[in-house]
Design a protein around this motif. Structure first.
Motif, short mmCIF file in Angstrom:
data_model
loop_
_atom_site.label_atom_id
_atom_site.label_comp_id
_atom_site.label_asym_id
_atom_site.label_seq_id
_atom_site.Cartn_x
_atom_site.Cartn_y
_atom_site.Cartn_z
N GLY A 66 67.44 -33.00 45.38
CA GLY A 66 66.13 -31.68 46.17
C GLY A 66 67.24 -31.58 48.16
O GLY A 66 66.19 -30.81 48.32
N ILE A 67 68.32 -30.84 46.90
CA ILE A 67 68.53 -30.37 47.88
C ILE A 67 68.61 -27.96 46.98
O ILE A 67 68.77 -28.05 45.69
N PRO A 68 67.93 -27.97 48.27
CA PRO A 68 67.36 -26.19 47.46
C PRO A 68 68.32 -25.18 47.72
O PRO A 68 69.76 -25.43 48.41
N GLU A 69 67.92 -24.29 46.50
CA GLU A 69 68.31 -23.14 46.31
C GLU A 69 68.79 -22.15 47.64
O GLU A 69 68.65 -22.19 49.03
N ILE A 70 69.45 -21.59 47.72
CA ILE A 70 69.88 -20.72 48.35
C ILE A 70 69.86 -19.57 48.64
O ILE A 70 69.86 -18.80 46.97
N TRP A 71 69.09 -18.85 49.25
CA TRP A 71 68.48 -17.34 48.38
C TRP A 71 69.28 -16.40 49.76
O TRP A 71 68.99 -16.51 50.66
N THR A 72 69.92 -15.49 49.11
CA THR A 72 70.31 -14.14 49.95
C THR A 72 69.60 -12.97 49.27
O THR A 72 69.28 -12.54 48.83
N THR A 73 69.84 -12.08 51.08
CA THR A 73 69.07 -10.47 50.18
C THR A 73 70.16 -9.36 51.38
O THR A 73 70.29 -10.34 52.05
N ASP A 74 69.77 -8.44 50.65
CA ASP A 74 70.22 -7.24 51.94
C ASP A 74 69.46 -7.27 52.70
O ASP A 74 68.85 -7.47 52.66
N GLY A 75 69.80 -6.53 54.50
CA GLY A 75 70.90 -6.38 54.88
C GLY A 75 71.36 -4.55 54.93
O GLY A 75 70.88 -4.25 54.07
N PRO A 76 71.62 -4.66 56.37
CA PRO A 76 71.31 -4.92 57.29
C PRO A 76 70.24 -4.53 58.11
O PRO A 76 70.15 -4.89 59.18
N HIS A 77 69.35 -3.88 57.55
CA HIS A 77 68.65 -2.96 58.34
C HIS A 77 67.03 -3.21 58.17
O HIS A 77 65.73 -2.51 58.56
N GLY A 78 67.22 -3.98 56.46
CA GLY A 78 65.54 -4.77 56.36
C GLY A 78 65.65 -5.84 55.46
O GLY A 78 66.82 -5.16 54.89
N ILE A 79 63.98 -6.40 55.34
CA ILE A 79 64.39 -7.36 53.93
C ILE A 79 64.87 -6.65 52.47
O ILE A 79 63.56 -6.07 52.34
N ARG A 80 65.47 -6.48 51.44
CA ARG A 80 65.49 -5.35 50.58
C ARG A 80 64.31 -6.47 49.43
O ARG A 80 64.51 -7.34 49.82
N PRO A 81 63.52 -5.00 48.90
CA PRO A 81 62.80 -5.95 48.12
C PRO A 81 63.48 -6.36 46.45
O PRO A 81 64.50 -6.74 46.28
N GLU A 82 62.90 -7.58 46.15
CA GLU A 82 63.20 -8.42 44.85
C GLU A 82 63.00 -8.50 43.98
O GLU A 82 62.75 -6.71 43.38
N VAL A 83 64.84 -7.92 43.07
CA VAL A 83 65.47 -7.66 41.94
C VAL A 83 64.71 -8.48 40.86
O VAL A 83 64.65 -10.23 41.15
N LEU A 84 65.00 -8.10 40.08
CA LEU A 84 64.96 -8.91 38.49
C LEU A 84 65.83 -10.17 38.46
O LEU A 84 67.57 -10.07 39.42
N TRP A 85 66.36 -11.73 37.75
CA TRP A 85 66.75 -12.80 38.15
C TRP A 85 68.83 -12.09 38.07
O TRP A 85 69.34 -12.72 38.55
N ASP A 86 68.13 -11.56 36.78
CA ASP A 86 69.50 -11.36 36.00
C ASP A 86 70.12 -9.41 36.36
O ASP A 86 71.57 -8.88 35.87
N GLU A 87 69.18 -8.69 36.68
CA GLU A 87 69.25 -7.42 37.10
C GLU A 87 69.14 -6.59 37.98
O GLU A 87 68.30 -7.29 39.31
N TRP A 88 69.50 -5.38 38.44
CA TRP A 88 69.30 -4.77 39.73
C TRP A 88 67.78 -4.36 39.41
O TRP A 88 67.58 -3.47 40.70
N GLU A 89 67.37 -4.54 38.70
CA GLU A 89 65.71 -3.32 39.07
C GLU A 89 65.00 -4.03 39.32
O GLU A 89 65.24 -5.49 39.49
N GLN A 90 63.78 -3.26 39.82
CA GLN A 90 62.86 -4.25 40.69
C GLN A 90 62.45 -5.32 39.18
O GLN A 90 61.98 -5.10 38.13
N ALA A 91 61.70 -6.21 40.97
CA ALA A 91 60.99 -7.32 39.66
C ALA A 91 59.32 -7.06 40.31
O ALA A 91 58.40 -7.61 39.69
N CYS A 92 59.37 -6.26 41.35
CA CYS A 92 57.60 -5.67 41.09
C CYS A 92 56.59 -6.33 41.16
O CYS A 92 55.62 -6.32 41.24
N TRP A 93 57.44 -6.87 42.72
CA TRP A 93 56.24 -7.47 43.56
C TRP A 93 55.35 -6.64 44.47
O TRP A 93 56.02 -5.56 44.90
#
Ligand code: BGC
Length: 741
Positions: A66-93
């Motif tokens: 039950g130890i959770p995942e660590i989610w990182t994000t860029d940084g440093p001027h705002g929270i970067r949009p979500e990309v696909l699991w394995d790719e740099w392309e947008q996840a389109c959320w």
């Protein structure tokens, strides 16, 4: 090994059977106890699992426990949009738009640690709402050359200023139970050849110039994570570097957090094991490029590490240390039940962004007191330039954002002016019309087929009919401008903007130039333009902040966090510093001697007596301030004593405003070369018209010391020191002396 693993599984099962809460889940227990407990329950595979990525930005926790995942994000001027699991392309959320806060150069230009705290707290809240455990920022690499494409993500040329400003940012972020990951540690001062440059710098320079801001972020800010840099130092990659990570960061500074690799900055399993790296991200292993299903197992700190342990080539000693750090990070963030829930795109965050922007904008020049523009006597204002309309939050590399809203300078001006006067726009030049980064599109159509001369002719024609002309140009976030992975080609403004500005200056004497950039630019037209405003990349509220200053809703109080040189040859890194490095004959490694040593920025200009275009610490106001004579409370100090310097500051003008009082120190007689002066204190004072306040600074041994490389320690030599108080590094108003015995 196997026995240990079976035992730990038995223990966990025993707990579940008895229904008792295991220690690692008990938030009332000390963190270290919980870390040890969790560690003792993990299998070898689980330990290897938590020290490398499982997707572009995430690492696994321990599902079984039950130890959770660590989610990182860029940084440093705002929270970067979500990309696909394995790719740099947008996840389109559709729920991942954010507020873009001003770039860190702008934050540094506020010279106000309260703005840093507000920034950190606000961006931390956005990260928390977006369920991120780590923000990949802030960046505090020292501004060594105005060509560095990433200077806009950093806090300027002075280690003291950057150090004072980074601490509240880190604390603000972490007050949300989100880790700040300070980057890029260290000596990462250019983007050109960022993977292949080997920096050669003396220890004194390293300790006095390039490390202090990181050290403060770690020791005073208590940063929970730090990111290694891409380049080499002492022929070792900085993501697994014995000297920087083990000896200095973890050894001398006692860092107990996690060293995260820059994305793709890991190159060797053995070095990664032994030289201080804790978590590996972004490696483009063969597995990934071949599209194998779980390529993350091929990371340097994944199966290859496991094999070395299984083959008895390395023990689990280093692994346990890495895992402890990762667990500590998870307990401080994801498993902290007391952390707040965060908030996204709130009006408070927009207000924070605007406030920081308002305070960071620097009024460089204001001849004839042309600014602020007075709308009562103005009928027509012409706005010229691509940066008046271009969305600047998209682009520039990993700091690129998907914003909920962004006010362009032209919109900001229009909003502010309302129906009070006519605002006309002319393009003036075409720069870069692309508005896309990693699949985030601005949706703006900036194409314009007219020739350069047609565009200039139109602007000049309109300028002649206008009361004022506001040119809004500078750099943008495109390649070779202010952009990750590339440096600028020169100090000059791109896209023939100098020609446009010269033509406008000839057509209308009431010209205001607003330069948007994260770097100094050459201004060959400086004498022909009455007002110049340095406006940075301000983010969501850019246009509003710029209009606030131009029309006087806000009295400018920003000060330059770096020197504007007249020419590139005036910059030490270019005069003697070997930028951009010299290629080795037999290898793809570029050695770069930082020959200028400690003489970076104003330290170089002062020493070599090279007048800057605009000095470090410079910035004008719409009011005037008088600084009285500085007085010391003692003539001499010994040991750990402190001396207090006090100076009265009066607002002698008619508007409320703020002045940044700067304290510089010099050590005129010393056995080693010292800079002419060095910033050792600053304070931003807000004053009503006619009001006076006393500003005090405490100075002690640490401020007087230099790093004695031979003995590897900070040293102060007894004798006379000078203190200078001023409003800029080239505007010293009074000085005094005192002794250290
Ligand atoms: C950048 C880092 C960034 C990382 C993840 C790298 O290319 O250098 O600053 O945090 O990518 O996007």
């Amino acid at each position: 090994m196997k026995l240990k693993c079976i035992l730990s599984i038995l223990i966990v099962s025993a707990f579940s059977i008895k229904g008792e809460t295991p220690a690692y889940l008990n938030a009332d227990l000390p963190i270290e106890e919980r870390v040890e407990d969790a560690l003792s329950r993990m299998t070898l595979k689980e330990k290897i699992g938590v020290i490398h990525a499982q997707s572009k930005f995430c690492s696994p926790g321990v599902k079984r426990l039950g130890i959770p995942e660590i989610w990182t994000t860029d940084g440093p001027h705002g929270i970067r949009p979500e990309v696909l699991w394995d790719e740099w392309e947008q996840a389109c959320w559709s729920n991942d738009s954010c507020v873009a806060f001003p770039a860190l150069t702008c934050l540094a230009a506020t010279w106000n640690p309260e703005m840093s705290e507000l920034y950190g707290k606000s961006i931390g809240e956005e990260a928390r709402y977006r369920k991120k455990s780590v923000i990949l920022g802030p960046g505090v690499n020292i501004y060594r050359t105005p060509l560095n494409g990433r200077n806009f993500e950093y806090m300027g040329e002075d280690p003291y200023l950057a150090g004072e400003m980074v601490v509240p940012y880190v604390k603000g972020v972490q007050s949300n139970g989100v880790a700040a990951c300070v980057k890029h540690f260290a000596l990462n001062n250019q983007e050109y050849n960022r993977h292949t440059t080997n920096v050669i710098v003396d220890d004194r320079t390293l300790y006095e110039i390039y490390l202090p801001a990181f050290k403060k972020a770690v020791i005073e800010g208590g940063a929970w994570a730090i990111m290694g840099a891409y380049n080499y130092y002492k022929n070792q990659h900085l993501c697994h570097n014995q000297y920087m990570l083990n000896d200095i960061l973890k050894g001398e500074w006692g860092f107990d957090g996690v060293v995260i690799s820059d994305w793709g900055g890991t190159h060797n399993t053995m070095e990664a094991i032994t030289n201080g790296l804790d978590m590996e991200f972004g490696s483009w292993t063969n597995g990934l490029s071949n599209g194998r299903s779980n390529a993350y197992d091929s990371y340097y700190l994944a199966d290859p590490y496991l094999s070395l342990i299984k083959d008895g080539k390395v023990t689990t000693q280093e692994l346990d240390d890495k895992v402890r750090r990762v667990l500590r990070l998870i307990l401080r963030t994801e498993m902290n039940p007391k952390r707040p829930f965060g908030s996204l795109c709130s009006e408070e965050h927009y207000n924070a962004a605007r406030k920081i922007g308002d305070e960071g904008i620097v009024l460089l020049q204001n001849n004839r007191k042309i600014l602020p523009l007075n709308l009562t006597s103005t009928k027509r204002i012409l706005v010229v330039g691509e940066n008046a309309i271009k969305m600047m939050t998209v682009g520039g590399g990993s700091s690129s954002l998907k914003v909920q809203r962004e006010v362009s300078p032209l919109e900001g001006i229009r909003n502010c002016v309302g129906n009070n006067c006519e605002i006309v726009y002319a393009r003036g030049y075409v720069g870069d019309i692309s508005g896309e980064y990693n699949g985030v599109v601005t949706g703006q159509n900036l194409s314009d087929d007219r020739s350069a001369s047609e565009l200039i002719a139109e602007a000049v024609n309109e300028a002649k009919k206008s009361d004022y002309v506001i040119f809004i140009g500078g750099l943008n976030k495109s390649k070779n401008q202010d952009c990750e992975d590339s440096d600028r080609a020169g100090l000059e403004l791109p896209y023939q903007q100098d020609e446009v500005i010269e033509a406008l200056a000839d057509a209308n004497k009431n010209l205001i130039v607003v330069n948007i950039s994260g770097n100094a630019v050459a201004m060959p037209w400086v004498k022909k333009v009455p007002a110049i405003v340095q406006a940075w990349f301000i983010g969501s509220e850019a246009g509003n902040s710029i209009a606030d200053v131009i029309f006087g809703k806000v009295n400018p109080s920003g000060k330059l966090p770096f020197t504007f040189p007249v020419a590139l040859e005036h910059v030490a890194a270019h005069a003697i510093g070997e930028y951009p490095g010299i290629k080795r004959n037999d290898e793809d490694i570029w050695d770069e001697h930082y020959n200028e040593g400690i003489l970076v920025g104003y330290r170089w200009h002062d020493t070599k007596k090279i007048p800057p275009l605009f000095a470090f610490g410079h910035g004008l106001s719409y009011t005037t301030f008088e600084l009285g004579k500085v007085k010391a409370d003692k003539e001499a100090i010994t040991g750990e004593d402190k001396v207090t310097f006090t100076v009265p500051v009066t607002n002698t003008g008619k508007l409320e405003g703020a002045e940044v009082i700067q304290l510089y120190l010099s050590d005129p007689k010393c056995s080693v070369k010292r800079p002419v002066k060095e910033l050792k204190g600053f304070s931003k004072v807000f004053l009503q018209p006619g009001e006076t306040k006393n500003v005090s600074f405490e100075i002690g041994k640490d401020d007087l010391s230099y790093f004695d490389a031979g003995n590897h320690k900070w040293t102060v030599e007894p004798g006379e020191f000078k203190v200078h108080i001023g409003a800029a590094s080239d505007d010293i108003r009074s000085s005094t002396t005192f002794k250290y015995n």
